[in-house]
Design a protein around this motif. Structure first.
Motif, PDB file in Angstrom:
ATOM      1  N   TYR A   1       2.687  -8.126  17.190  1.00 33.34           N
ATOM      2  CA  TYR A   1       3.456  -8.636  16.048  1.00 33.34           C
ATOM      3  C   TYR A   1       2.513  -9.221  14.990  1.00 33.34           C
TER       4      TYR A   1
ATOM      5  N   GLN B   1      -0.211  -9.257   9.800  1.00 35.21           N
ATOM      6  CA  GLN B   1      -1.551  -8.808   9.455  1.00 35.21           C
ATOM      7  C   GLN B   1      -2.568  -9.943   9.540  1.00 35.21           C
ATOM      8  N   ASP B   2      -2.355 -10.781  10.562  1.00 32.03           N
ATOM      9  CA  ASP B   2      -3.301 -11.852  10.880  1.00 32.03           C
ATOM     10  C   ASP B   2      -4.172 -11.334  12.026  1.00 32.03           C
ATOM     11  N   TYR B   3      -5.190 -10.596  11.665  1.00 30.34           N
ATOM     12  CA  TYR B   3      -6.005  -9.897  12.651  1.00 30.34           C
ATOM     13  C   TYR B   3      -6.809 -10.841  13.542  1.00 30.34           C
TER      14      TYR B   3
ATOM     15  N   GLN C   1      -0.543  -8.559  14.458  1.00 29.04           N
ATOM     16  CA  GLN C   1      -1.343  -7.502  13.844  1.00 29.04           C
ATOM     17  C   GLN C   1      -0.532  -6.680  12.857  1.00 29.04           C
ATOM     18  N   THR C   2       0.650  -6.226  13.266  1.00 26.83           N
ATOM     19  CA  THR C   2       1.399  -5.278  12.443  1.00 26.83           C
ATOM     20  C   THR C   2       2.282  -5.932  11.384  1.00 26.83           C
ATOM     21  N   GLU C   3       2.930  -7.031  11.741  1.00 24.48           N
ATOM     22  CA  GLU C   3       3.883  -7.649  10.812  1.00 24.48           C
ATOM     23  C   GLU C   3       3.247  -8.709   9.911  1.00 24.48           C
TER      24      GLU C   3
END
Length: 147
Positions: free
Chosen positions: A118, A124-126, A120-122
């Motif tokens: 979540y 974008q807090d890598y 990563q994709t939603e």
């Protein structure tokens, strides 16, 4: 034709069994979530959401309930809501549920992995996603991915 009829019968029987289980034990998280997933798979996302909401009301700190409901909120059907605002609210709620599930089950690779995905994709807090991916691997170094 016979296979389709047998599959339909099995689904009808499964539906009746879930309904009976919920009638007997209305707070059973497994029955509520199982029925919700079956409804979701059948395209009945509104009814599935009602079942997940009932499961969450009865079991507010059950990581499996939180994760299942979050997957519904971010999955097909509800994500295609005509209202962009509703979709954003669903995404935020899903994130909150996944975070709580990960916090409640720190040793569960699946919960860590789902929250990482979540992030990563939603969001974008890598960097934060990497933290939770590492936690998932630490929980189960052989297989950090969900089943």
């Amino acid at each position: 034709e016979e296979e389709a009829a047998a599959a339909a019968f099995d689904m009808d029987e499964a539906r009746r069994m879930f309904e009976k289980a919920i009638e007997i034990r209305p707070s059973d998280a497994g029955a509520l979530c199982g029925y919700a997933r079956m409804l979701q798979d059948d395209g009945e996302v509104d009814r599935a959401e009602d079942m997940f909401a009932q499961a969450l009301e009865e079991n507010p700190r059950d990581p499996a309930v939180l994760c299942g409901y979050a997957m519904l909120l971010g999955g097909p059907g509800l994500v295609d809501e005509p209202s962009e605002a509703r979709a954003m609210v669903n995404s935020r709620r899903a994130g909150e549920m996944l975070q709580l599930a990960a916090d409640l089950a720190p040793e569960d690779a699946t919960m860590q992995y789902q929250y990482a995905a979540y992030l990563q994709t939603e969001v974008q807090d890598y960097d934060q996603a990497a933290v939770f991916f590492r936690r998932a691997v630490q929980c189960d170094p052989a297989d950090p991915s969900p089943e």
